[in-house]
Design an enzyme around this catalytic site. Structure first.
Site, PDB file in Angstrom:
ATOM      1  N   HIS A 164      26.972 -22.489 -84.470  1.00 41.30           N
ATOM      2  CA  HIS A 164      28.405 -22.323 -84.198  1.00 41.30           C
ATOM      3  C   HIS A 164      29.195 -22.970 -85.321  1.00 41.30           C
ATOM      4  O   HIS A 164      28.791 -24.000 -85.847  1.00 41.30           O
ATOM      5  CB  HIS A 164      28.772 -22.981 -82.859  1.00 41.30           C
ATOM      6  CG  HIS A 164      30.064 -22.492 -82.318  1.00 41.30           C
ATOM      7  ND1 HIS A 164      31.261 -23.063 -82.651  1.00 41.30           N
ATOM      8  CD2 HIS A 164      30.337 -21.468 -81.479  1.00 41.30           C
ATOM      9  CE1 HIS A 164      32.223 -22.409 -82.036  1.00 41.30           C
ATOM     10  NE2 HIS A 164      31.695 -21.433 -81.317  1.00 41.30           N
ATOM     11  N   ASP A 198      26.458 -17.122 -76.173  1.00 37.06           N
ATOM     12  CA  ASP A 198      25.909 -15.764 -76.156  1.00 37.06           C
ATOM     13  C   ASP A 198      24.405 -15.734 -75.867  1.00 37.06           C
ATOM     14  O   ASP A 198      23.872 -14.695 -75.491  1.00 37.06           O
ATOM     15  CB  ASP A 198      26.183 -15.065 -77.496  1.00 37.06           C
ATOM     16  CG  ASP A 198      27.666 -14.835 -77.699  1.00 37.06           C
ATOM     17  OD1 ASP A 198      28.327 -14.443 -76.723  1.00 37.06           O
ATOM     18  OD2 ASP A 198      28.171 -15.069 -78.809  1.00 37.06           O
TER      19      ASP A 198
HETATM   20  N1  COA Z   1      19.732 -19.050 -87.267  1.00 36.53           N
HETATM   21  C1  COA Z   1      19.155 -19.598 -88.351  1.00 36.53           C
HETATM   22  N2  COA Z   1      19.796 -20.408 -89.203  1.00 36.53           N
HETATM   23  C2  COA Z   1      21.081 -20.661 -88.953  1.00 36.53           C
HETATM   24  C3  COA Z   1      21.746 -20.141 -87.835  1.00 36.53           C
HETATM   25  C4  COA Z   1      21.027 -19.305 -86.989  1.00 36.53           C
HETATM   26  N3  COA Z   1      21.600 -18.746 -85.919  1.00 36.53           N
HETATM   27  N4  COA Z   1      23.012 -20.581 -87.832  1.00 36.53           N
HETATM   28  C5  COA Z   1      23.151 -21.362 -88.892  1.00 36.53           C
HETATM   29  N5  COA Z   1      21.980 -21.410 -89.577  1.00 36.53           N
HETATM   30  C6  COA Z   1      21.727 -22.131 -90.792  1.00 36.53           C
HETATM   31  C7  COA Z   1      22.252 -21.365 -91.975  1.00 36.53           C
HETATM   32  O1  COA Z   1      21.298 -20.466 -92.490  1.00 36.53           O
HETATM   33  C8  COA Z   1      22.597 -22.472 -92.935  1.00 36.53           C
HETATM   34  O2  COA Z   1      21.417 -22.916 -93.536  1.00 36.53           O
HETATM   35  P1  COA Z   1      21.415 -23.364 -95.095  1.00 36.53           P
HETATM   36  O3  COA Z   1      22.365 -24.533 -95.158  1.00 36.53           O
HETATM   37  O4  COA Z   1      19.989 -23.686 -95.344  1.00 36.53           O
HETATM   38  O5  COA Z   1      21.904 -22.169 -95.852  1.00 36.53           O
HETATM   39  C9  COA Z   1      23.091 -23.590 -92.026  1.00 36.53           C
HETATM   40  O6  COA Z   1      22.469 -23.350 -90.764  1.00 36.53           O
HETATM   41  C10 COA Z   1      24.602 -23.611 -91.853  1.00 36.53           C
HETATM   42  O7  COA Z   1      25.003 -22.341 -91.367  1.00 36.53           O
HETATM   43  P2  COA Z   1      26.360 -21.623 -91.705  1.00 36.53           P
HETATM   44  O8  COA Z   1      26.159 -20.141 -91.618  1.00 36.53           O
HETATM   45  O9  COA Z   1      26.955 -22.179 -92.965  1.00 36.53           O
HETATM   46  O10 COA Z   1      27.272 -22.114 -90.542  1.00 36.53           O
HETATM   47  P3  COA Z   1      28.611 -21.431 -90.137  1.00 36.53           P
HETATM   48  O11 COA Z   1      29.384 -22.475 -89.487  1.00 36.53           O
HETATM   49  O12 COA Z   1      29.272 -20.718 -91.260  1.00 36.53           O
HETATM   50  O13 COA Z   1      28.092 -20.292 -89.165  1.00 36.53           O
HETATM   51  C11 COA Z   1      27.620 -18.909 -87.378  1.00 36.53           C
HETATM   52  C12 COA Z   1      28.234 -20.248 -87.834  1.00 36.53           C
HETATM   53  C13 COA Z   1      27.958 -18.706 -85.915  1.00 36.53           C
HETATM   54  C14 COA Z   1      28.200 -17.757 -88.184  1.00 36.53           C
HETATM   55  C15 COA Z   1      26.094 -18.969 -87.591  1.00 36.53           C
HETATM   56  O14 COA Z   1      25.559 -20.073 -86.899  1.00 36.53           O
HETATM   57  C16 COA Z   1      25.394 -17.685 -87.159  1.00 36.53           C
HETATM   58  O15 COA Z   1      25.331 -16.723 -87.936  1.00 36.53           O
HETATM   59  N6  COA Z   1      24.860 -17.639 -85.899  1.00 36.53           N
HETATM   60  C17 COA Z   1      24.253 -16.449 -85.388  1.00 36.53           C
HETATM   61  C18 COA Z   1      25.292 -15.492 -84.808  1.00 36.53           C
HETATM   62  C19 COA Z   1      25.866 -15.957 -83.496  1.00 36.53           C
HETATM   63  O16 COA Z   1      25.140 -16.340 -82.592  1.00 36.53           O
HETATM   64  N7  COA Z   1      27.168 -15.862 -83.381  1.00 36.53           N
HETATM   65  C20 COA Z   1      27.906 -16.235 -82.181  1.00 36.53           C
HETATM   66  C21 COA Z   1      28.725 -17.481 -82.436  1.00 36.53           C
HETATM   67  S1  COA Z   1      29.487 -18.040 -80.956  1.00 36.53           S
END
Ligand code: COA
Length: 374
Positions: A260, A311
């Site tokens: 998140h 979710d």
């Molecule tokens: N699965 C695997 N790795 C994940 C992850 C996941 N669901 N969510 C975050 N990470 C990892 C990223 O790959 C990143 O790793 P790195 O630093 O080695 O590159 C690190 O954790 C930070 O993630 P980041 O994408 O920068 O965090 P964010 O705050 O931008 O992203 C989301 C938040 C929600 C976009 C992200 O967690 C995600 O894509 N989740 C899956 C989709 C989802 O469930 N969405 C509903 C949200 S309520």
């Protein structure tokens, strides 16, 4: 002025809100000051919808009036029913939901009236009618007869009635109500910010909600509940779960339903939704999804220290309730219409056009060469 770029507006506070507060440090979420867990245990979805829209919990009389208003607004026009019936059967239901709200805007006599009174009335019409159209598509695409809404049923009961022709037992209805309460509102998430951005040009509520639905569709936002179910279906059985998740992490895949932007120590909504998912799994005699759930969750926490978001439990809950996977995010829409509407009204009440800046990184200045010399 600093020219540092904050991709994704990371950590930027863009406005104030009184609708909800996300408190990641203490793993808490409040709507209008009330803890969401408390609302889930003590209130119906209608009470929470009223709270989100009207800033206060209703007393009995106000709640009854609100429910009556919703019941009276549930019917959709013959025109909209026919549009839904004739939508391509393979359309994604989120695209249908988006189109439905757009059509509601064409049909509403007050579309261009942005007064607080008109906006409240329109938000109630959108809130009451959208589930009817979503349920109509749920059945129409399978060639089934569309079931009209019924008065004297709660919001949740009526939705089951319109989709399946029957109302399930109280435990299932409560779990569905809880999921809607948890989905109702979540401060400045991307779809809400989209709705506020659209509103900031003084555009109308139907347009703002239509745009918000398009935003919610994405798998990084609301679309994740659908993707969670696709993942669980790929895993197939509990015995496969450990290998599957370890392989996926080895391949650096993003696991849907985890992580998140704001919560880094766990999503405040998950413990409540997980509890109700487990209840539904028990009622439905589920043999596999609750086990797959536990394995994937524990590996994600152990290997990555990444916790599930809301979710993750809603996906399998809706599946066990009988909904088609691609209808999970439209259910999220039905609930979030309340939060979006509250934010749209708040934006109107203290509006400032949203217009950020960008840093140009394109071509250097150049002169146009006429077509016959290129
Ligand atoms: N699965 C695997 N790795 C994940 C992850 C996941 N669901 N969510 C975050 N990470 C990892 C990223 O790959 C990143 O790793 P790195 O630093 O080695 O590159 C690190 O954790 C930070 O993630 P980041 O994408 O920068 O965090 P964010 O705050 O931008 O992203 C989301 C938040 C929600 C976009 C992200 O967690 C995600 O894509 N989740 C899956 C989709 C989802 O469930 N969405 C509903 C949200 S309520």
């Amino acid at each position: 002025m600093s020219d540092e770029i904050k991709k994704g507006l990371l950590g930027i506070i863009v406005d104030e809100t009184t609708v909800s507060q996300v408190m990641p440090d203490i793993n808490s979420l409040t709507y209008r000051g009330y803890a969401v867990q408390d609302l889930c245990e003590k209130c119906s979805f209608e009470e929470v919808a009223y709270l989100v829209l009207n800033k206060e919990l209703p007393n009995k009389k106000k709640l009854n009036n609100f429910k009556k208003q919703l019941e009276e607004n549930r019917n959709i026009t013959k025109n909209l029913r026919e549009i839904v019936r004739h939508m391509p059967k393979k359309s994604h239901p989120m695209d249908v939901a988006r189109t439905v709200v757009s059509v509601l805007g064409l049909e509403d006599k007050k579309t261009n009236d942005n007064s607080p009174k008109a906006n409240m009335e329109k938000s109630i019409r959108i809130f009451a009618k959208t589930p009817t159209a979503i349920a109509a598509f749920f059945r129409a695409r399978k060639g089934q007869k569309i079931i009209p809404p019924k008065k004297k049923l709660s919001f949740s009961e009526n939705f089951f009635h319109m989709c399946f022709g029957k109302v399930p037992n109280k435990e299932i209805i409560k779990a569905f109500d809880v999921s809607l309460i948890l989905y109702a509102e979540h401060s400045f998430n991307v779809s809400t910010f989209t709705a506020r951005t659209i509103t900031s040009s003084l555009s109308d509520i139907h347009g703002a909600i239509t745009g918000a639905i398009a935003s919610l569709k994405g798998p990084l936002h609301g679309g994740a509940n659908e993707e969670v179910m696709n993942m669980m279906n790929k895993i197939k059985k509990p015995d496969n779960a450990l290998n599957w998740i370890n392989n996926a992490l080895d391949k650096k895949e993003v696991i849907m339903g985890f992580g998140h932007r704001v919560y880094k120590k766990g999503d405040s909504r998950v413990p409540t939704m997980k509890k109700y998912f487990k209840k539904v799994a028990k009622v439905k005699g589920d043999k596999k999804f609750h086990k797959i759930y536990d394995v994937v969750e524990s590996v994600m926490i152990k290997r990555k220290n990444i916790h599930p978001n809301v979710d993750y439990p809603t996906g399998p809950t809706y599946h066990l309730m009988g909904f088609d996977t691609d209808f999970f995010t439209p259910i999220f829409v039905m609930a979030r219409i309340t939060g979006w509407s509250a934010h749209i009204m708040e934006q109107h009440s203290s509006n400032k056009l949203i217009r950020p800046l960008s840093k140009y990184s394109g071509e250097e200045y150049r002169q146009v060469v006429p077509l016959n010399q290129r």
